[in-house]
Enzyme design. Structure first.
Site, short mmCIF file in Angstrom:
data_model
loop_
_atom_site.label_atom_id
_atom_site.label_comp_id
_atom_site.label_asym_id
_atom_site.label_seq_id
_atom_site.Cartn_x
_atom_site.Cartn_y
_atom_site.Cartn_z
N ARG A 126 -0.12 27.80 9.60
CA ARG A 126 0.39 27.89 8.23
C ARG A 126 1.20 26.64 7.94
O ARG A 126 2.02 26.23 8.78
CB ARG A 126 1.31 29.11 8.02
CG ARG A 126 0.73 30.44 8.41
CD ARG A 126 -0.52 30.81 7.67
NE ARG A 126 -0.38 30.89 6.23
CZ ARG A 126 -1.41 30.97 5.39
NH1 ARG A 126 -2.65 30.93 5.85
NH2 ARG A 126 -1.21 31.05 4.10
N LEU A 155 4.19 24.79 6.48
CA LEU A 155 5.55 25.22 6.14
C LEU A 155 6.08 24.41 4.97
O LEU A 155 5.81 23.22 4.84
CB LEU A 155 6.46 25.05 7.36
CG LEU A 155 6.11 25.93 8.55
CD1 LEU A 155 6.92 25.52 9.78
CD2 LEU A 155 6.35 27.41 8.22
N ASN A 215 6.48 20.39 16.59
CA ASN A 215 5.06 20.77 16.51
C ASN A 215 4.29 19.95 17.52
O ASN A 215 4.72 18.85 17.90
CB ASN A 215 4.53 20.47 15.10
CG ASN A 215 3.08 20.90 14.94
OD1 ASN A 215 2.67 21.98 15.41
ND2 ASN A 215 2.27 20.08 14.30
N HIS A 250 0.42 18.34 17.93
CA HIS A 250 -0.79 18.08 17.14
C HIS A 250 -1.82 17.42 18.05
O HIS A 250 -1.48 16.49 18.80
CB HIS A 250 -0.45 17.16 15.96
CG HIS A 250 -1.63 16.89 15.10
ND1 HIS A 250 -2.11 17.83 14.20
CD2 HIS A 250 -2.45 15.82 15.01
CE1 HIS A 250 -3.18 17.32 13.60
NE2 HIS A 250 -3.40 16.11 14.07
N GLU A 295 6.19 16.35 5.12
CA GLU A 295 4.86 15.75 5.07
C GLU A 295 4.07 16.21 6.31
O GLU A 295 4.55 16.07 7.44
CB GLU A 295 4.94 14.22 5.05
CG GLU A 295 5.53 13.65 3.77
CD GLU A 295 7.02 13.87 3.66
OE1 GLU A 295 7.73 13.81 4.70
OE2 GLU A 295 7.51 14.14 2.54
N GLU A 329 -1.40 18.74 26.75
CA GLU A 329 -0.42 19.42 25.89
C GLU A 329 0.50 20.29 26.73
O GLU A 329 1.71 20.33 26.52
CB GLU A 329 -1.13 20.30 24.86
CG GLU A 329 -1.91 19.51 23.82
CD GLU A 329 -2.51 20.41 22.75
OE1 GLU A 329 -2.43 21.65 22.85
OE2 GLU A 329 -3.07 19.86 21.78
#
Ligand code: GRF
Length: 221
Positions: A93, A95, A109, A111, A145, A176
């Site tokens: 989602r 934000l 986060n 990515h 952004e 990761e």
């Protein structure tokens, strides 16, 4: 200082949540994984959290009139659990500033690309289509952004001849699981901070190159 309390927000399988949970359990992260929060009741991450005996909850985004109402519900839960650091791990989602403002500087986060290359979706296919010879993952602070916040750490993997997107995804995910716990620990201990829009590690600006040059924040396996 009290141990920071971490929440992981996820929508999918939750392998990054598991990597962070393992690191909290064995002391590589000196913080408590206090909440696993999903936005979809079918997310595998909830099963995994339950199996591990971790506190978990689901707030279904579809039950809210708009993004901000959904975010207010999540913020209420995070506040109720005294969460200090919010870790997005496959949270699908977008934000809004309402949420980001509240955890600005404590909101991470991961990515699956070497940002600033390939923000958004289908990163590995885009890397293949472009003929790239390497792919990777980036942990970054979240700003309004999308996928554009200051990077904390990147990991690179080679792209081999004949690779499909899923081959790259598997290779990137292993990385990761290595770099996300590192970044979370750096934030939990205050080694990495976001100051005036710049990510600092031990007081120095973090520079992450996305070409083949080595940079201080790139950890190669
Ligand atoms: C990861 O590949 C991450 O880069 C992306 O979503 C995926 C989540 O995987 N943001 P998992 O649910 O942690 O296994």
């Amino acid at each position: 200082m009290n141990r920071p309390r971490i929440a992981v927000l996820a929508s999918g399988r939750g392998s990054n949540m598991e990597a962070i949970a393992d690191a909290c359990a064995d002391g590589r992260i000196t913080a408590d994984l206090a909440l696993v929060l999903a936005n979809n009741a079918h997310a595998g991450v909830l099963v995994s959290a339950a199996q591990r005996g971790l506190p978990h909850a689901c707030i279904e985004h579809g039950e809210f009139a708009d993004r901000e109402a959904f975010e207010r519900a999540m913020l209420a839960e995070l506040r109720a659990q005294n969460i200090d650091i919010v870790v997005l791990a496959g949270f699908m989602r977008i934000l809004t500033p309402l949420f980001i403002r509240e955890y600005y500087g404590s909101l991470l986060n991961i990515h699956p690309s070497l940002l600033p290359k390939y923000p958004g979706l289908h990163t590995h296919q885009r890397a293949l289509d472009a003929g790239d010879r390497e792919a990777g993952a980036t942990v970054h602070f979240v700003i309004p952004e999308l996928d554009a916040g200051p990077a904390i750490i990147q990991a690179r993997v080679a792209i081999h001849d004949g690779d499909r997107a899923e081959d790259i995804a598997a290779r990137v995910q292993r990385e990761e699981h290595r770099i996300y716990p590192l970044a979370v620990q750096w934030c939990a201990t205050g080694r990495v901070v976001l100051k005036n829009g710049i990510a600092l590690k031990d007081g120095e600006a973090i520079s992450v190159e996305t070409n083949n040059t080595t940079s201080t924040a790139v950890e190669r396996s």
